[in-house]
Design a protein around this motif. Structure first.
Motif, mmCIF file in Angstrom:
data_model
loop_
_atom_site.group_PDB
_atom_site.id
_atom_site.type_symbol
_atom_site.label_atom_id
_atom_site.label_comp_id
_atom_site.label_asym_id
_atom_site.label_seq_id
_atom_site.Cartn_x
_atom_site.Cartn_y
_atom_site.Cartn_z
ATOM 1 N N ILE A 49 -4.942 7.556 5.280
ATOM 2 C CA ILE A 49 -5.857 6.678 4.542
ATOM 3 C C ILE A 49 -5.142 5.384 4.166
ATOM 4 C CG2 ILE A 49 -7.166 6.405 2.390
ATOM 5 C CD1 ILE A 49 -7.767 9.455 2.582
ATOM 6 N N ALA A 50 -3.925 5.491 3.643
ATOM 7 C CA ALA A 50 -3.148 4.306 3.264
ATOM 8 C C ALA A 50 -2.906 3.402 4.466
ATOM 9 C CB ALA A 50 -1.823 4.729 2.633
ATOM 10 N N GLU A 51 -2.596 3.989 5.614
ATOM 11 C CA GLU A 51 -2.374 3.194 6.830
ATOM 12 C C GLU A 51 -3.650 2.461 7.244
ATOM 13 O OE1 GLU A 51 -0.976 6.323 9.325
ATOM 14 O OE2 GLU A 51 1.032 6.291 8.432
ATOM 15 N N THR A 52 -4.786 3.103 7.080
ATOM 16 C CA THR A 52 -6.064 2.469 7.408
ATOM 17 C C THR A 52 -6.323 1.293 6.471
ATOM 18 O OG1 THR A 52 -6.942 4.548 8.262
ATOM 19 C CG2 THR A 52 -8.550 2.867 7.626
ATOM 20 N N ILE A 53 -6.082 1.477 5.180
ATOM 21 C CA ILE A 53 -6.253 0.401 4.208
ATOM 22 C C ILE A 53 -5.339 -0.761 4.543
ATOM 23 C CG2 ILE A 53 -5.894 -0.227 1.771
ATOM 24 C CD1 ILE A 53 -6.834 2.703 1.123
ATOM 25 N N VAL A 63 0.885 -1.161 0.000
ATOM 26 C CA VAL A 63 0.000 0.000 0.000
ATOM 27 C C VAL A 63 0.922 1.209 0.000
ATOM 28 C CG1 VAL A 63 -1.855 1.246 1.167
ATOM 29 C CG2 VAL A 63 -1.760 -1.265 1.293
ATOM 30 N N THR A 64 0.871 1.985 -1.072
ATOM 31 C CA THR A 64 1.775 3.119 -1.212
ATOM 32 C C THR A 64 0.982 4.371 -1.551
ATOM 33 O OG1 THR A 64 3.844 3.866 -2.252
ATOM 34 C CG2 THR A 64 2.292 2.672 -3.658
ATOM 35 N N TYR A 65 1.572 5.515 -1.284
ATOM 36 C CA TYR A 65 0.811 6.761 -1.396
ATOM 37 C C TYR A 65 1.735 7.944 -1.648
ATOM 38 C CZ TYR A 65 2.763 7.220 3.217
ATOM 39 O OH TYR A 65 3.665 7.280 4.255
ATOM 40 N N GLY A 66 1.149 8.972 -2.250
ATOM 41 C CA GLY A 66 1.792 10.274 -2.381
ATOM 42 C C GLY A 66 0.964 11.270 -1.582
ATOM 43 N N THR A 67 1.624 12.000 -0.714
ATOM 44 C CA THR A 67 0.924 12.956 0.150
ATOM 45 C C THR A 67 1.801 14.174 0.371
ATOM 46 O OG1 THR A 67 -0.342 13.152 2.214
ATOM 47 C CG2 THR A 67 1.760 11.983 2.345
ATOM 48 N N THR A 68 1.189 15.292 0.630
ATOM 49 C CA THR A 68 1.938 16.509 0.945
ATOM 50 C C THR A 68 1.843 16.835 2.423
ATOM 51 O OG1 THR A 68 1.639 17.375 -1.286
ATOM 52 C CG2 THR A 68 2.179 18.974 0.428
ATOM 53 N N ASN A 69 0.655 16.690 2.978
ATOM 54 C CA ASN A 69 0.450 17.070 4.379
ATOM 55 C C ASN A 69 0.054 15.914 5.289
ATOM 56 O OD1 ASN A 69 0.970 19.999 4.481
ATOM 57 N ND2 ASN A 69 -0.597 20.037 2.891
ATOM 58 N N GLY A 70 0.080 14.670 4.778
ATOM 59 C CA GLY A 70 -0.131 13.505 5.623
ATOM 60 C C GLY A 70 -1.524 12.895 5.598
ATOM 61 N N SER A 71 -2.493 13.576 5.025
ATOM 62 C CA SER A 71 -3.863 13.056 5.014
ATOM 63 C C SER A 71 -3.972 11.745 4.237
ATOM 64 C CB SER A 71 -4.804 14.099 4.389
ATOM 65 O OG SER A 71 -6.080 13.563 4.194
ATOM 66 N N THR A 72 -3.342 11.663 3.087
ATOM 67 C CA THR A 72 -3.403 10.453 2.273
ATOM 68 C C THR A 72 -2.629 9.325 2.936
ATOM 69 O OG1 THR A 72 -3.599 11.868 0.332
ATOM 70 C CG2 THR A 72 -3.094 9.560 -0.076
ATOM 71 N N LEU A 124 4.148 2.074 2.491
ATOM 72 C CA LEU A 124 5.323 2.923 2.261
ATOM 73 C C LEU A 124 4.929 4.157 1.468
ATOM 74 C CD1 LEU A 124 7.893 0.255 0.999
ATOM 75 C CD2 LEU A 124 8.028 1.497 3.162
ATOM 76 N N ALA A 125 5.595 5.256 1.751
ATOM 77 C CA ALA A 125 5.442 6.445 0.913
ATOM 78 C C ALA A 125 5.938 6.100 -0.487
ATOM 79 C CB ALA A 125 6.253 7.604 1.489
ATOM 80 N N ALA A 126 5.268 6.599 -1.506
ATOM 81 C CA ALA A 126 5.618 6.278 -2.891
ATOM 82 C C ALA A 126 7.079 6.601 -3.197
ATOM 83 C CB ALA A 126 4.689 7.025 -3.851
ATOM 84 N N ARG A 127 7.587 7.679 -2.664
ATOM 85 C CA ARG A 127 8.977 8.058 -2.965
ATOM 86 C C ARG A 127 9.987 7.103 -2.321
ATOM 87 N NH1 ARG A 127 7.121 12.071 0.390
ATOM 88 N NH2 ARG A 127 7.976 11.998 2.477
ATOM 89 N N ALA A 128 9.546 6.269 -1.370
ATOM 90 C CA ALA A 128 10.446 5.347 -0.682
ATOM 91 C C ALA A 128 10.468 3.951 -1.304
ATOM 92 C CB ALA A 128 10.037 5.239 0.789
ATOM 93 N N VAL A 129 9.653 3.699 -2.310
ATOM 94 C CA VAL A 129 9.575 2.367 -2.917
ATOM 95 C C VAL A 129 10.618 2.255 -4.028
ATOM 96 C CG1 VAL A 129 8.122 0.711 -4.139
ATOM 97 C CG2 VAL A 129 7.104 2.216 -2.398
ATOM 98 N N ALA A 130 11.571 1.349 -3.824
ATOM 99 C CA ALA A 130 12.617 1.142 -4.828
ATOM 100 C C ALA A 130 12.149 0.211 -5.935
ATOM 101 C CB ALA A 130 13.871 0.581 -4.169
ATOM 102 N N SER A 131 11.319 -0.771 -5.593
ATOM 103 C CA SER A 131 10.864 -1.756 -6.562
ATOM 104 C C SER A 131 9.534 -2.335 -6.096
ATOM 105 C CB SER A 131 11.893 -2.882 -6.691
ATOM 106 O OG SER A 131 11.385 -3.945 -7.470
#
Length: 165
Positions: free
Chosen positions: A19-23, A7-16, A37-44
């Protein structure tokens, strides 16, 4: 399914992210092995058998980290089950009706064979970063419009689909 779900996400202020953590929590409680993981932290995405990708909506576009994630991993995403979610309307509209994906997300869904997309309400509260966020807050249009019962129900639906896979 016996593999791992990202479950990965892009967020600016943490709201998304919330949601990802809940999912992820719902998927894990359904017996799936998960990682958030935050989308920017996913290597593969190769270690994952399915992926849920979310992006906050800003001026009619997915947050840049979510867009970059989809572009960077498009080949691998096309080879596994994928679901998308967006967060962003700063009103009750996402709880009242289905809000279709923004055009670029719709095109990515078609290109990758994404199984489903859903839009959840967003959250913009005091302390949010960005000039536009400040303008929205000063106009009195901020607030928390996330419907966690709807988020959990959708995540349970995804878990059911993965359980049948």
């Amino acid at each position: 399914m016996t593999g791992t779900v990202l479950v990965t996400y892009g967020t600016t202020n943490g709201s998304t992210a919330r949601i990802a953590e809940t999912i992820e929590d719902v998927l894990r409680k359904a017996g799936l092995t998960t990682e958030v993981l935050a989308a920017r932290a996913v290597a593969s995405v190769e270690p994952y058998d399915a992926v849920v990708v979310g992006g906050g909506l800003y001026a009619g576009r997915w947050q840049k980290d979510a867009r970059r994630f989809v572009r960077r991993h498009s080949r691998a995403l096309a080879e596994r089950p994928v679901w998308f979610f967006s967060s962003g309307p700063l009103d009750a509209s996402a709880s009242e009706r289905d809000i279709p994906p923004v055009p670029a997300v719709r095109r990515a869904m078609t290109r990758l064979g994404v199984r489903e997309h859903i839009t959840f309400g967003g959250c913009l509260e005091d302390g949010a970063r960005g000039r536009m966020a400040g303008m929205i807050l000063r106009s009195g249009k901020g607030g928390d419009f996330r419907d966690f019962a709807a988020i959990e129900a959708w995540a349970a639906h995804v878990a059911d689909e993965l359980g049948r896979a």
